[in-house]
Design a protein around this motif. Structure first.
Motif, PDB file in Angstrom:
ATOM      1  N   ARG A 232       0.818  -1.218   0.000  1.00  0.00           N
ATOM      2  CA  ARG A 232       0.000   0.000   0.000  1.00  0.00           C
ATOM      3  C   ARG A 232       0.851   1.267   0.000  1.00  0.00           C
ATOM      4  NH1 ARG A 232      -5.500  -0.592   1.579  1.00  0.00           N
ATOM      5  NH2 ARG A 232      -6.040  -2.705   2.244  1.00  0.00           N
ATOM      6  N   ARG A 233       2.038   1.183   0.534  1.00  0.00           N
ATOM      7  CA  ARG A 233       2.888   2.364   0.623  1.00  0.00           C
ATOM      8  C   ARG A 233       3.741   2.577  -0.620  1.00  0.00           C
ATOM      9  NH1 ARG A 233       5.160   2.589   6.853  1.00  0.00           N
ATOM     10  NH2 ARG A 233       3.130   2.720   7.873  1.00  0.00           N
ATOM     11  N   GLY A 234       3.569   1.728  -1.634  1.00  0.00           N
ATOM     12  CA  GLY A 234       4.308   1.886  -2.868  1.00  0.00           C
ATOM     13  C   GLY A 234       5.664   1.217  -2.885  1.00  0.00           C
ATOM     14  N   HIS A 235       5.958   0.356  -1.895  1.00  0.00           N
ATOM     15  CA  HIS A 235       7.253  -0.326  -1.845  1.00  0.00           C
ATOM     16  C   HIS A 235       7.224  -1.554  -2.750  1.00  0.00           C
ATOM     17  CE1 HIS A 235      10.075  -3.349  -0.100  1.00  0.00           C
ATOM     18  NE2 HIS A 235      10.879  -2.302  -0.132  1.00  0.00           N
ATOM     19  N   TYR A 236       8.207  -1.657  -3.663  1.00  0.00           N
ATOM     20  CA  TYR A 236       8.309  -2.772  -4.592  1.00  0.00           C
ATOM     21  C   TYR A 236       9.282  -3.825  -4.058  1.00  0.00           C
ATOM     22  CZ  TYR A 236       5.982  -0.166  -8.376  1.00  0.00           C
ATOM     23  OH  TYR A 236       5.083   0.504  -9.157  1.00  0.00           O
ATOM     24  N   GLU A 237       8.932  -5.085  -4.289  1.00  0.00           N
ATOM     25  CA  GLU A 237       9.851  -6.183  -3.973  1.00  0.00           C
ATOM     26  C   GLU A 237       9.866  -7.163  -5.137  1.00  0.00           C
ATOM     27  OE1 GLU A 237      10.468  -9.786  -0.700  1.00  0.00           O
ATOM     28  OE2 GLU A 237       9.075  -8.160  -0.271  1.00  0.00           O
ATOM     29  N   GLU A 238      11.044  -7.364  -5.718  1.00  0.00           N
ATOM     30  CA  GLU A 238      11.155  -8.264  -6.859  1.00  0.00           C
ATOM     31  C   GLU A 238      10.982  -9.706  -6.413  1.00  0.00           C
ATOM     32  OE1 GLU A 238      14.670  -9.757  -9.870  1.00  0.00           O
ATOM     33  OE2 GLU A 238      14.503  -7.570  -9.518  1.00  0.00           O
ATOM     34  N   ILE A 239      10.139 -10.470  -7.159  1.00  0.00           N
ATOM     35  CA  ILE A 239       9.918 -11.873  -6.814  1.00  0.00           C
ATOM     36  C   ILE A 239      10.331 -12.825  -7.943  1.00  0.00           C
ATOM     37  CG2 ILE A 239       8.098 -11.389  -5.139  1.00  0.00           C
ATOM     38  CD1 ILE A 239       6.048 -12.139  -7.275  1.00  0.00           C
TER      39      ILE A 239
END
Length: 655
Positions: A232-239
């Motif tokens: 929700r805060r716009g933080h991206y995590e590559e999976i």
């Protein structure tokens, strides 16, 4: 005006893998500026996705809410809400958790007094499975959204769509020219490093399991295809990231472990017009991990403790002369009790040249945690060493200090919230240090909870329980009785009159509560606060709330039940001064008619007669805390029965 628009063929309701078209919403009720649509009974549902196509116009149109109404429950649970205006139709996707009983969906449109305001609903569908699942055969593409780029976008492939100069593949789902998929083609780019993003709906429940999809990657020059999760805060995590070209549909499976809501982002980047194309189809999600591993679940009880039955899984280092002790105080007007109920136990560090160390169990590595607890101070001076929270590793070596006590009001329970994340197994430790006698006193600790996720972005499919009110964001629909002699007031902090009333609310210590101001009332005057109209329910229901009755002149607090067209009946009461602490009340009752609950406070003989209430909760089922005494009322026999517990004599209601 309020407009509720049906599709030409009526609403489309999906209750299984096969769609059933029907005019499913049949009840419309207009009440001034509010309108309701209620569905027919829905069967018990497993994991399902509700999709709503809607539009809200005008600068400030109002609000559109969607609720679920379980059968035999007094309350509607809010699933989703929107206040955002739009010039086009919007697709909302809402994960619908397992509902074991029959239920209804309820749409509530609240229109604002604006001549240009309108709210329209076009289509509602309910499909089994998660909202991030998509084969792209649905005309709304499952609520997936292309982030618009003037030069590069995700496009619809397959079917009759054949506007690309490249030789694009056939659809994977149907394996023919009738099916659809999404694709990105570098032929349209005009600049280097053009990016296209396809974004899933935001999950409204916490998901952990296996994400799978099929893709093709034609790679003539430098390009990339990467999949992220976005919170929700716009933080991206590559999976996941593609590492080589694939000229036929290839399956990808990747495990996701999330303790918060998220979106899936499929991102393609091209560096030249000769980058080729990327195609995507058949996105699925399973609650079972791809690798067949067992989900790592944190049992909340492992690190939670209210200290009523011991130190739980917390321990002390007695070699450091640790002085944390468990203390219980019966309700009294001189010394505050615990936070949980006002009459339980709390952990207390008594200050006199010591270091108090209380550490919890080892928590798994590489997870985000939210730590919440309540603390209270009673001392001569304030130092940051009065109470601090440290993170230790599994070898009892300190890793970092994550919190220290701020300047706080004394003799009131204050809530603290802390987020932390460590790459290694860790544990939290509450440390209190006294360096000299003149700067020391007591610090108390209670109701420690540890959960996965961010404190500000909680997981779970439901918002706050609809029968719960902390008065922190308003009066929750409670109604002042216009036939009484005075009113309840919403307040934070201390009440104006000395030697009466609470020093802060019960919820966090710095929030709001409701109270009567005795100095503005005559002796015997009453103030009544009514719930909104509650629906009938089956079985029993437990009402709990916290009350504060401190002051030599304190009057009485009564709780009544009002049924349809009948006189009110007393269910619970207290008279006179009870404690300087917030105390917890339990009321067990049943009622198969529409009804209201009334909280009535009566002013006592002196101005030191303030009475307060906070944290009201209605919960289906009987009151389950067997260690506490509660008041039971049964509508059918029209009498009051006081249930006594031999282990808690002081909780008998007074007359």
């Amino acid at each position: 005006r309020l407009i509720l628009i049906l599709d030409l063929s009526g609403f489309t309701l999906y209750v299984s893998a096969s769609p059933l078209t029907t005019s499913c919403f049949v009840h419309v009720q207009h009440g001034g500026k509010t309108a309701f649509l209620t569905s027919p009974d829905l069967p018990p549902l497993g994991e399902s996705c509700v999709r709503l196509v809607y539009q809200m116009t005008g600068s400030d149109p109002g609000r559109l809410n969607m609720y679920v109404r379980p059968e035999g429950d007094s309350f509607d649970f809010l699933l989703w809400s929107s206040i955002d205006p739009s010039d086009s139709w919007i697709i909302a996707s809402i994960d619908f958790r397992n509902i074991a009983a029959k239920s209804k969906l309820v749409l509530e449109g609240i229109i604002n007094p604006d001549a240009e305001a309108s709210i329209a609903v076009s289509v509602i569908s309910i499909t089994p499975g998660f909202c991030i699942v998509c084969t792209f055969e649905d005309k709304h593409f499952c609520g997936y959204n292309n982030r618009w780029n003037p030069n590069l976008n995700w496009l619809v492939g397959g079917g009759t769509v054949r506007d690309s100069p490249r030789n694009l593949p056939a659809d994977h789902t149907l394996d023919d020219e009738l099916g659809h998929y999404m694709y990105v083609d570098s032929v349209y780019i005009t600049n280097l490093q053009e990016v296209a993003q396809l974004v899933s709906p935001l999950t409204t429940s916490v998901l952990s399991g296996c994400l799978s999809f099929y893709y093709q990657l034609e790679q003539k020059s430098s390009n990339s295809f990467v999949v992220y999760t976005k919170d929700r805060r716009g933080h991206y995590e590559e999976i996941w990231r593609a590492t080589q070209a694939v000229d036929s549909w290839s399956l990808v499976e990747v495990d996701i472990e999330a303790s918060h809501s998220f979106q899936i982002v499929f991102e393609v980047t091209f560096s030249s017009i000769d980058g080729g194309h990327v195609a995507l189809d058949d996105i699925f999600f399973s609650s079972h991990f791809c690798s067949n591993k067992t989900a790592l679940l944190l049992d909340p009880s492992m690190a939670n403790c209210d200290f009523d039955d011991g130190l739980c899984n917390y321990s002390q280092n007695h070699e450091d002369n640790t002085k944390w002790t468990r203390l219980v105080r019966k309700p009294n007007p001189f010394r505050f009790g615990d936070h949980s109920s006002g009459m339980g136990k709390t952990a207390v560090a008594s200050w006199q040249d010591y270091m108090g160390y209380l550490s919890g169990p080892i928590l798994p590595a590489n997870l985000q945690y939210c730590v919440r607890f309540f603390y209270a101070l009673s001392h001569f001076g304030i130092t940051e060493d009065a109470l601090a929270v440290y993170i230790y590793d599994d070898q009892d070596k300190v890793l970092e200090k994550i919190w220290s006590i701020p300047k706080s009001q004394t003799r009131v329970w204050i809530q603290a919230e802390i987020n932390y994340h460590r790459q290694e197994p860790s544990k939290i430790a509450f440390v209190s240090i006294c360096q000299n006698f003149w700067n020391c006193g007591q610090v108390a600790l209670d109701d420690v909870t540890v959960s996965q996720g961010d404190c500000q972005s909680p997981g779970g499919s439901w918002p706050a329980h609809p029968g719960e009110c902390s008065f922190d964001v308003g009066s929750c629909g409670f109604i002042q009785d216009n036939k009484d002699k005075s009113n309840w007031h919403r307040r934070s902090g201390m009440t104006p009159t000395s030697f009466t009333g609470p020093k802060g609310d019960h919820t966090t210590g710095v929030g709001h509560y409701m109270y009567i101001e005795a100095s503005h009332m005559r002796r015997g005057y009453n103030a009544r606060l009514l719930t909104w109209q509650l629906r009938e329910f089956t079985g029993r229901q437990c009402l709990t709330f916290f009350y504060h009755m401190y002051g030599l002149g304190t009057g009485s607090l009564n709780v009544y039940l009002i049924k349809e067209k009948t006189q009110e009946t007393l269910m619970w009461n207290r008279k006179g001064e009870q404690s300087i602490s917030w105390l917890k009340a339990f009321v067990d009752y049943e009622c198969e008619k529409n009804h209201q609950i009334v909280f009535e406070a009566v002013r006592g003989r002196a101005i030191s007669s303030d009475i307060a209430i906070d944290d009201i909760l209605f919960k289906k089922g009987p009151c389950k805390d067997a260690s506490k005494r509660f008041t039971e009322y049964t509508v059918n026999n029209n009498k009051i029965t006081f249930i006594e517990s031999l282990s808690c004599q002081e909780d008998v209601p007074k007359h």
